[in-house]
Design a protein around this motif. Structure first.
Motif, PDB file in Angstrom:
ATOM      1  N   GLY A 264     -50.704  42.977  55.936  1.00  0.00           N
ATOM      2  CA  GLY A 264     -50.592  44.428  56.108  1.00  0.00           C
ATOM      3  C   GLY A 264     -49.667  44.700  57.276  1.00  0.00           C
ATOM      4  O   GLY A 264     -49.267  43.778  57.987  1.00  0.00           O
ATOM      5  N   PRO A 265     -49.289  45.972  57.467  1.00  0.00           N
ATOM      6  CA  PRO A 265     -48.297  46.295  58.500  1.00  0.00           C
ATOM      7  C   PRO A 265     -48.718  45.844  59.903  1.00  0.00           C
ATOM      8  O   PRO A 265     -47.882  45.444  60.701  1.00  0.00           O
TER       9      PRO A 265
ATOM     10  N   ARG B 151     -61.123  55.650  59.014  1.00  0.00           N
ATOM     11  CA  ARG B 151     -60.350  56.336  57.983  1.00  0.00           C
ATOM     12  C   ARG B 151     -61.222  57.322  57.202  1.00  0.00           C
ATOM     13  O   ARG B 151     -60.844  58.464  56.962  1.00  0.00           O
TER      14      ARG B 151
ATOM     15  N   ARG C  53     -52.880  57.383  45.998  1.00  0.00           N
ATOM     16  CA  ARG C  53     -52.649  57.171  47.426  1.00  0.00           C
ATOM     17  C   ARG C  53     -53.036  55.772  47.883  1.00  0.00           C
ATOM     18  O   ARG C  53     -52.897  55.452  49.070  1.00  0.00           O
ATOM     19  N   ALA C  54     -53.545  54.962  46.968  1.00  0.00           N
ATOM     20  CA  ALA C  54     -54.002  53.622  47.354  1.00  0.00           C
ATOM     21  C   ALA C  54     -52.855  52.866  48.013  1.00  0.00           C
ATOM     22  O   ALA C  54     -51.693  53.043  47.665  1.00  0.00           O
ATOM     23  N   ARG C  55     -53.228  52.027  48.997  1.00  0.00           N
ATOM     24  CA  ARG C  55     -52.179  51.275  49.684  1.00  0.00           C
ATOM     25  C   ARG C  55     -51.593  50.223  48.758  1.00  0.00           C
ATOM     26  O   ARG C  55     -50.416  49.911  48.836  1.00  0.00           O
ATOM     27  N   ALA C  56     -52.424  49.688  47.853  1.00  0.00           N
ATOM     28  CA  ALA C  56     -51.949  48.632  46.957  1.00  0.00           C
ATOM     29  C   ALA C  56     -51.030  49.228  45.890  1.00  0.00           C
ATOM     30  O   ALA C  56     -51.421  50.141  45.168  1.00  0.00           O
ATOM     31  N   ARG C  57     -49.824  48.702  45.805  1.00  0.00           N
ATOM     32  CA  ARG C  57     -48.853  49.231  44.838  1.00  0.00           C
ATOM     33  C   ARG C  57     -49.305  49.055  43.395  1.00  0.00           C
ATOM     34  O   ARG C  57     -49.020  49.895  42.559  1.00  0.00           O
TER      35      ARG C  57
ATOM     36  N   ASP D  31     -51.264  65.986  51.906  1.00  0.00           N
ATOM     37  CA  ASP D  31     -49.988  65.699  52.569  1.00  0.00           C
ATOM     38  C   ASP D  31     -49.575  66.798  53.534  1.00  0.00           C
ATOM     39  O   ASP D  31     -48.789  66.556  54.451  1.00  0.00           O
TER      40      ASP D  31
ATOM     41  N   ALA E  23     -51.404  52.085  42.817  1.00  0.00           N
ATOM     42  CA  ALA E  23     -50.745  53.380  42.971  1.00  0.00           C
ATOM     43  C   ALA E  23     -49.711  53.625  41.871  1.00  0.00           C
ATOM     44  O   ALA E  23     -49.629  54.715  41.315  1.00  0.00           O
TER      45      ALA E  23
END
Ligand SMILES: Nc1ncnc2c1ncn2[C@@H]1O[C@H](COP(=O)(O)OP(=O)(O)OP(=O)(O)O)[C@@H](O)[C@H]1O
Ligand SMILES: [Mg+2]
Lengths: 230, 261
Positions: free
Chosen positions: B77-78, A137, A53-57, A120, A60
């Protein structure tokens, strides 16, 4: 004779009765391997789910690949890998630990999916409400997301626990003396396979059915809306 | 109401993929002002609120709240902003959602105290005392221990309003707060919002399809169409005598007394 118990070949019933203590020792090994393997799978699976789920591709994406790889390769391959390959690189683990680790790794791929599906399934509106209330978060996960994911996650985990119990005999291949391994040795030495194997089968049946029943009860007992932590 | 803007959109563009929802959008709201956004479905009303709540990033332009720009220079970031910066913005703005979004696993009281304790650092006792005051204000003093599933839609929305107010926002956003309610429950929620509008210096932005209600509580009504404000002004002018044909056509469907000429 095994573990100090002599077998009595006078009648089938006497035979069964005399080898039961040996099989029960195997049962404790089965249970211990399941417990440790399950614990490994929960921890490794959580790690995988979070990395996935990490934002960094670049985190992930490889994680997804690893998960897919684990899922698509047989447990036995992973077991052999850990048992034969690791020692060549100086990592020498006892057979029992290797076996539990292999179970844990294999099931961690399933667990990561369980965590992912559970997280999810928490409606987007809940996460937006948490953001609108300025929860961080981490706090949103702890107070809002995880508590609502738990009622979905726990039953799914229970189902994997049941199926892991049934995968433990594979450890006998790397000399872990769990139930099935012991039954086979008894068979080899007495030339009577039917009774030890039937005993083991019956014990697995009881084990699986009671574990599944426990999971169903737990599922019913969990409040559907979620469980506040703390 | 003062004449300092608390909210400012300047030349803002918001896209979802190929769909441009806001196109060079300009908009200002004064501190303490009560503004209602009306307009057809898909015209971008919710998008404006969601941008202000930092639920959606924008692709271009400047958005400011209370002097804070939503984007920080040099950030990626977004949102082009740090988590801390978004936190500062969110501390000034709250939102009431169409579907309430109460936390179903928490009591009404805990729904209201969770964020004040976790974010504002209030003691549990203080947060509870404040929650009880707010529940009193929305007419639900006896529901503190109830769970959301035990409440009617109108009660849920009143709890959601109390929950948002507990964070002491300067700006409160309402996105169709009565649209998900059975008709007989609309009034009780409107009454709470009406009192807020009349008795507090809170800045309020409200999206609604309830035209009479919009007229009662707003200082200004903005008619949206296709991501633009086609017409705006005091409710008396916009709703009784709209200048733009599109506004007339839209209002004609809602207000019998508006001439659709
Ligand atoms: N997450 C999204 N992804 C893609 N398109 C979106 C998304 N959210 C909104 N849109 C589109 O953006 C446009 C504006 O949506 P918005 O929700 O702001 O409209 P609205 O004025 O609030 O309408 P309604 O009265 O139906 O609530 C619509 O065409 C909508 O389909
Ligand atoms: Mg909308």
């Amino acid at each position: 004779m095994m573990y100090g118990f002599h077998w009595d070949l006078s009648s089938p019933l006497a035979f069964a009765w005399s080898i039961l203590p040996i099989i029960l020792i195997g049962l404790t090994v089965t249970l211990e391997a399941t417990a440790l393997g399950f614990a490994f799978s929960l921890i490794i699976g959580l790690g995988l789910a979070l990395l996935r789920r990490a934002r960094a591709r670049w985190i992930a994406w490889p994680t997804a690949l690893v998960i897919e790889f684990i899922r698509d390769t047989p447990l036995l391959v992973q077991l052999f890998f850990l048992y034969y390959v690791l020692p060549q690189y100086g990592v020498l683990l006892p057979a029992f630990l290797t076996g539990a680790l292999a179970l844990g790794v294999q099931y961690s791929a399933y667990m990561s999916e369980v965590y992912r599906a559970g997280l999810d399934a928490v409606p987007r509106g809940q996460i937006e409400a948490a953001a609108a209330l300025n929860l961080s978060r981490a706090r949103a996960y702890r107070s809002i997301i995880i508590p609502q994911a738990i009622p979905r996650i726990i039953p799914a985990m229970g189902n994997y626990l049941v199926s892991m119990i049934k995968d433990t005999p594979i450890l006998s291949i790397v000399t872990v003396m769990e139930m099935l391994g012991l039954a086979r040795i008894i068979g080899d030495r007495t030339f009577r396979y039917l009774i030890p194997l039937t005993l083991v089968g019956a014990l697995f049946l009881i084990l699986s059915m009671s574990a599944a029943a426990a999971v169903r009860r737990l599922e019913r007992a969990l409040p559907k809306t979620g469980i506040p932590l703390r | 109401m003062t004449d300092t803007p608390i909210i400012r959109f300047q030349n803002v563009s918001k896209r979802y993929g190929d769909l441009t929802v806001l196109d060079h959008f300009d908009f200002e709201v004064m501190s303490g002002e009560k503004v209602t956004l009306i307009g057809p479905s898909g015209s971008g009303k919710s998008t404006v609120l969601r941008i202000l709540m930092t639920l959606e990033p924008v692709q271009e332009g400047v958005v400011e709240l209370d002097g804070l720009s939503y984007r920080q220079p040099g950030r990626h970031g977004p949102f082009h902003a740090s988590a801390r910066h978004l936190h500062q913005i969110r501390s000034r703005v709250g939102m009431v959602f169409q579907n309430f979004n109460l936390f179903p696993h928490m009591s009404v009281l805990r729904n209201i105290t969770e964020a004040p304790v976790a974010v504002l650092g209030l003691s549990k006792a203080d947060a509870r005392a404040r929650a009880h005051e707010l529940l009193e204000m929305v007419g639900l003093a006896d529901k503190a221990q109830a769970f959301p599933a035990q409440l009617s839609g109108g009660q849920k929305q009143r709890v959601a309003i109390a929950r948002a107010l507990a964070m002491r926002p300067r700006v409160l956003l309402f996105d169709e707060p009565t649209s998900a309610l059975d008709p007989e429950l609309v009034g009780e929620v409107q009454e709470v919002i009406r009192r807020l509008a009349h008795e507090h210096d809170l800045t309020m932005l409200l999206v609604t399809h309830e035209m009479r209600f919009a007229r009662e509580i707003s200082d200004r009504v903005c008619f949206f169409d296709q991501g633009r404000i086609v017409e705006q002004g005091p409710p008396g002018e916009i709703m009784i005598n709209p200048a733009q044909p599109r506004t007339r056509a839209f209002l004609g469907a809602y207000l019998p007394e508006t001439s659709t000429g």
